[in-house]
Design a protein around this motif. Structure first.
Motif, mmCIF file in Angstrom:
data_model
loop_
_atom_site.group_PDB
_atom_site.id
_atom_site.type_symbol
_atom_site.label_atom_id
_atom_site.label_comp_id
_atom_site.label_asym_id
_atom_site.label_seq_id
_atom_site.Cartn_x
_atom_site.Cartn_y
_atom_site.Cartn_z
ATOM 1 N N ASN A 1 0.835 -1.196 -0.085
ATOM 2 C CA ASN A 1 0.040 0.097 0.039
ATOM 3 C C ASN A 1 0.859 1.166 -0.131
ATOM 4 O O ASN A 1 1.875 1.396 0.901
ATOM 5 C CB ASN A 1 -0.901 0.219 1.194
ATOM 6 C CG ASN A 1 -1.867 -1.151 1.234
ATOM 7 O OD1 ASN A 1 -2.627 -1.087 0.408
ATOM 8 N ND2 ASN A 1 -1.918 -2.016 2.254
ATOM 9 N N LEU A 2 0.444 2.212 -0.792
ATOM 10 C CA LEU A 2 1.075 3.497 -0.886
ATOM 11 C C LEU A 2 0.054 4.575 -0.255
ATOM 12 O O LEU A 2 -0.944 4.677 -0.477
ATOM 13 C CB LEU A 2 1.229 3.951 -2.436
ATOM 14 C CG LEU A 2 1.826 4.996 -2.828
ATOM 15 C CD1 LEU A 2 3.475 5.144 -2.324
ATOM 16 C CD2 LEU A 2 1.896 5.180 -4.473
ATOM 17 N N ILE A 3 0.732 5.251 0.609
ATOM 18 C CA ILE A 3 0.056 6.121 1.444
ATOM 19 C C ILE A 3 0.332 7.737 0.758
ATOM 20 O O ILE A 3 1.544 7.848 0.888
ATOM 21 C CB ILE A 3 0.245 6.026 3.001
ATOM 22 C CG1 ILE A 3 -0.343 4.589 3.314
ATOM 23 C CG2 ILE A 3 -0.470 7.198 3.630
ATOM 24 C CD1 ILE A 3 0.632 3.998 4.057
ATOM 25 N N ILE A 4 -0.634 8.426 0.716
ATOM 26 C CA ILE A 4 -0.650 9.681 -0.145
ATOM 27 C C ILE A 4 -1.201 10.684 0.979
ATOM 28 O O ILE A 4 -2.578 10.537 1.211
ATOM 29 C CB ILE A 4 -1.294 9.743 -1.414
ATOM 30 C CG1 ILE A 4 -0.653 8.708 -2.537
ATOM 31 C CG2 ILE A 4 -1.012 11.480 -1.995
ATOM 32 C CD1 ILE A 4 0.701 8.892 -2.739
ATOM 33 N N GLY A 5 -0.543 11.636 1.451
ATOM 34 C CA GLY A 5 -1.025 12.693 2.207
ATOM 35 C C GLY A 5 -1.660 13.802 1.805
ATOM 36 O O GLY A 5 -1.143 14.348 0.545
ATOM 37 N N ASP A 6 -2.234 14.469 2.547
ATOM 38 C CA ASP A 6 -2.981 15.683 2.152
ATOM 39 C C ASP A 6 -3.474 15.593 0.842
ATOM 40 O O ASP A 6 -3.282 16.306 -0.264
ATOM 41 C CB ASP A 6 -2.096 16.999 2.076
ATOM 42 C CG ASP A 6 -1.517 17.232 3.468
ATOM 43 O OD1 ASP A 6 -2.526 17.380 4.521
ATOM 44 O OD2 ASP A 6 -0.465 17.620 3.782
ATOM 45 N N ALA A 7 -4.188 14.492 0.523
ATOM 46 C CA ALA A 7 -4.618 14.019 -0.794
ATOM 47 C C ALA A 7 -5.988 14.262 -1.142
ATOM 48 O O ALA A 7 -6.879 14.562 -0.372
ATOM 49 C CB ALA A 7 -4.442 12.477 -0.814
ATOM 50 N N ALA A 8 -5.974 14.349 -2.549
ATOM 51 C CA ALA A 8 -7.403 14.551 -3.259
ATOM 52 C C ALA A 8 -7.730 13.386 -3.945
ATOM 53 O O ALA A 8 -7.053 13.142 -4.802
ATOM 54 C CB ALA A 8 -7.671 15.891 -3.916
ATOM 55 N N LEU A 9 -8.878 12.454 -3.837
ATOM 56 C CA LEU A 9 -9.114 11.369 -4.467
ATOM 57 C C LEU A 9 -10.363 11.627 -5.262
ATOM 58 O O LEU A 9 -11.307 12.091 -4.490
ATOM 59 C CB LEU A 9 -9.430 10.288 -3.429
ATOM 60 C CG LEU A 9 -9.936 8.912 -4.088
ATOM 61 C CD1 LEU A 9 -8.932 8.234 -5.254
ATOM 62 C CD2 LEU A 9 -10.272 7.882 -3.097
ATOM 63 N N SER A 10 -10.312 11.452 -6.677
ATOM 64 C CA SER A 10 -11.487 11.504 -7.418
ATOM 65 C C SER A 10 -11.533 10.333 -8.286
ATOM 66 O O SER A 10 -10.567 9.638 -8.612
ATOM 67 C CB SER A 10 -11.543 12.640 -8.250
ATOM 68 O OG SER A 10 -10.486 12.813 -9.373
ATOM 69 N N PHE A 11 -12.968 9.880 -8.648
ATOM 70 C CA PHE A 11 -13.320 8.784 -9.289
ATOM 71 C C PHE A 11 -13.510 9.266 -10.718
ATOM 72 O O PHE A 11 -14.442 10.030 -10.829
ATOM 73 C CB PHE A 11 -14.112 7.771 -8.814
ATOM 74 C CG PHE A 11 -13.520 7.046 -7.571
ATOM 75 C CD1 PHE A 11 -12.880 6.044 -7.802
ATOM 76 C CD2 PHE A 11 -13.670 7.628 -6.123
ATOM 77 C CE1 PHE A 11 -12.246 5.332 -6.690
ATOM 78 C CE2 PHE A 11 -12.907 6.954 -5.256
ATOM 79 C CZ PHE A 11 -12.471 5.828 -5.587
ATOM 80 N N THR A 12 -12.790 9.006 -11.674
ATOM 81 C CA THR A 12 -13.267 9.452 -12.999
ATOM 82 C C THR A 12 -14.123 8.506 -13.834
ATOM 83 O O THR A 12 -14.502 8.976 -14.936
ATOM 84 C CB THR A 12 -11.873 9.635 -13.923
ATOM 85 O OG1 THR A 12 -10.937 8.504 -13.899
ATOM 86 C CG2 THR A 12 -10.814 10.715 -13.044
ATOM 87 N N GLN A 13 -14.308 7.384 -13.067
ATOM 88 C CA GLN A 13 -15.275 6.644 -13.845
ATOM 89 C C GLN A 13 -15.703 5.605 -12.932
ATOM 90 O O GLN A 13 -14.699 5.033 -12.016
ATOM 91 C CB GLN A 13 -14.474 5.897 -15.036
ATOM 92 C CG GLN A 13 -15.298 4.800 -15.868
ATOM 93 C CD GLN A 13 -14.533 4.353 -17.099
ATOM 94 O OE1 GLN A 13 -14.005 5.091 -17.678
ATOM 95 N NE2 GLN A 13 -14.506 2.922 -17.039
ATOM 96 N N GLY A 14 -16.820 5.136 -12.912
ATOM 97 C CA GLY A 14 -17.492 3.824 -12.080
ATOM 98 C C GLY A 14 -17.780 4.183 -10.832
ATOM 99 O O GLY A 14 -17.825 3.244 -9.957
ATOM 100 N N GLU A 15 -17.688 5.387 -10.249
ATOM 101 C CA GLU A 15 -17.757 5.628 -8.923
ATOM 102 C C GLU A 15 -19.156 4.879 -8.131
ATOM 103 O O GLU A 15 -19.019 4.359 -7.012
ATOM 104 C CB GLU A 15 -17.917 7.196 -8.325
ATOM 105 C CG GLU A 15 -17.930 7.479 -7.031
ATOM 106 C CD GLU A 15 -17.646 8.979 -6.695
ATOM 107 O OE1 GLU A 15 -17.703 9.126 -5.438
ATOM 108 O OE2 GLU A 15 -17.591 9.711 -7.513
ATOM 109 N N ASN A 16 -20.128 4.545 -9.252
ATOM 110 C CA ASN A 16 -21.362 3.960 -8.470
ATOM 111 C C ASN A 16 -21.097 2.421 -8.455
ATOM 112 O O ASN A 16 -21.897 1.699 -7.937
ATOM 113 C CB ASN A 16 -22.395 4.208 -9.711
ATOM 114 C CG ASN A 16 -22.018 3.801 -11.092
ATOM 115 O OD1 ASN A 16 -21.090 3.802 -11.422
ATOM 116 N ND2 ASN A 16 -23.017 3.113 -11.862
#
Length: 137
Positions: free
Chosen positions: A45-60
């Motif tokens: 696992n890679l941990i990214i801090g102060d991060a923004a996560l967006s789903f560009t496809q398939g979030e549903n």
């Protein structure tokens, strides 16, 4: 290290994500939960801090499972293929990315093997990474 943008997705390609933030840690975790969730000897696992996560496809299509008695452990995955994808972890104010879900090269290399004392005796053991019984201090 400076901010990076990473792209990834699930096995079937239905879920795609993008993460922006500061790479902080990259661990191979040998705890029982990670072994069960990954079906292998460890989760990477890679941990990214102060991060923004967006789903560009398939979030549903996303499903999430949190172990009821776990403080942080959860799993987010595609409901079509079951592959793990990135998830936001409020306690870390960051995003955990299953390294195998990345389409881009990881910006840092693995730094340690954690929960080494609960490792399966058949699990890999061929590198010089530091080993910790639990989380590093």
């Amino acid at each position: 290290m400076s901010e990076v943008t990473l792209n990834g997705g699930c096995l079937c390609g239905a879920v795609q994500f993008q993460v922006r933030g500061e790479p902080q840690r990259f661990y191979h975790c040998h705890c029982r939960r990670c072994r069960k969730a990954s079906g292998t000897g460890h989760a990477s696992n890679l941990i990214i801090g102060d991060a923004a996560l967006s789903f560009t496809q398939g979030e549903n299509l996303l499903k999430r499972y949190k172990v009821p008695d776990a403080q942080r452990f959860a799993r987010q995955f595609c409901s079509e293929c079951g592959a793990a994808v990135a998830r936001f972890v409020p306690e870390l104010n960051g995003v955990v990315i299953p390294a195998g879900a990345l389409d881009d090269a990881a910006p840092i290399q693995p730094q340690a093997r954690i929960f080494w004392d609960s490792r399966a005796d058949w699990s890999c053991d061929g590198d010089d990474l530091p080993r910790y019984a639990e989380y590093p201090v």
